[in-house]
Scaffold this motif. Structure first.
Motif, PDB file in Angstrom:
ATOM      1  N   GLU A  46     -17.837   2.170  -8.329  1.00 34.69           N
ATOM      2  CA  GLU A  46     -16.671   2.513  -7.506  1.00 34.69           C
ATOM      3  C   GLU A  46     -15.663   3.361  -8.267  1.00 34.69           C
ATOM      4  O   GLU A  46     -14.895   4.110  -7.667  1.00 34.69           O
ATOM      5  N   ASN A  47     -15.649   3.244  -9.587  1.00 35.66           N
ATOM      6  CA  ASN A  47     -14.640   3.925 -10.410  1.00 35.66           C
ATOM      7  C   ASN A  47     -15.243   4.971 -11.339  1.00 35.66           C
ATOM      8  O   ASN A  47     -14.763   5.167 -12.454  1.00 35.66           O
ATOM      9  N   SER A  64      -0.257   0.152  -6.785  1.00 34.01           N
ATOM     10  CA  SER A  64      -0.577   0.140  -5.365  1.00 34.01           C
ATOM     11  C   SER A  64       0.587   0.716  -4.572  1.00 34.01           C
ATOM     12  O   SER A  64       1.745   0.529  -4.930  1.00 34.01           O
ATOM     13  N   SER A 123      -9.315  -6.086  -6.553  1.00 33.82           N
ATOM     14  CA  SER A 123     -10.533  -6.178  -5.753  1.00 33.82           C
ATOM     15  C   SER A 123     -10.585  -7.469  -4.951  1.00 33.82           C
ATOM     16  O   SER A 123     -11.001  -7.475  -3.788  1.00 33.82           O
ATOM     17  N   ARG A 163      -8.348  -7.056  -1.951  1.00 29.54           N
ATOM     18  CA  ARG A 163      -8.999  -6.267  -0.896  1.00 29.54           C
ATOM     19  C   ARG A 163     -10.000  -7.117  -0.135  1.00 29.54           C
ATOM     20  O   ARG A 163     -10.094  -7.024   1.088  1.00 29.54           O
ATOM     21  N   LYS A 171      -7.289   2.167  -1.295  1.00 30.41           N
ATOM     22  CA  LYS A 171      -7.249   2.831  -2.606  1.00 30.41           C
ATOM     23  C   LYS A 171      -5.840   2.788  -3.141  1.00 30.41           C
ATOM     24  O   LYS A 171      -4.882   2.552  -2.418  1.00 30.41           O
TER      25      LYS A 171
END
Length: 90
Positions: A50-51, A62, A77, A80, A89
């Protein structure tokens, strides 16, 4: 605009099922995270994917109101996953 109650077009159905498939995959990744935690090698592989190959170290910023930062990517994570905002994101 389509008439309410009419079926989706072929293109609309492709988009509809594409979204469901992606969401199901994200939900599965969250389930693995909840079961095994962030130190699990499979979870870490997903986080790296993902990164772009690196799990971010340190706090994660954020733009969400009330949640300016998380202490680490793992906490972000989990948030989320709990909120089912899989594609959020920062």
């Amino acid at each position: 605009a389509q008439q309410p109650g009419t079926p989706l077009s072929d293109q609309e159905y492709r988009q509809f099922f594409k979204f469901l498939r992606i969401t199901l995959q994200a939900s599965t990744a969250c389930h693995l995270r909840e079961l095994y935690g962030c130190q699990n090698s499979l979870v870490q592989t997903l986080d790296k994917y993902e990164n772009h190959g690196v799990i971010p170290q340190g706090p994660v910023c954020s733009e969400m109101p009330g949640y300016p930062f998380f202490p680490n990517f793992c906490t972000f994570s989990f948030y989320r996953c709990i909120k089912k905002k899989y594609f959020l994101k920062v």
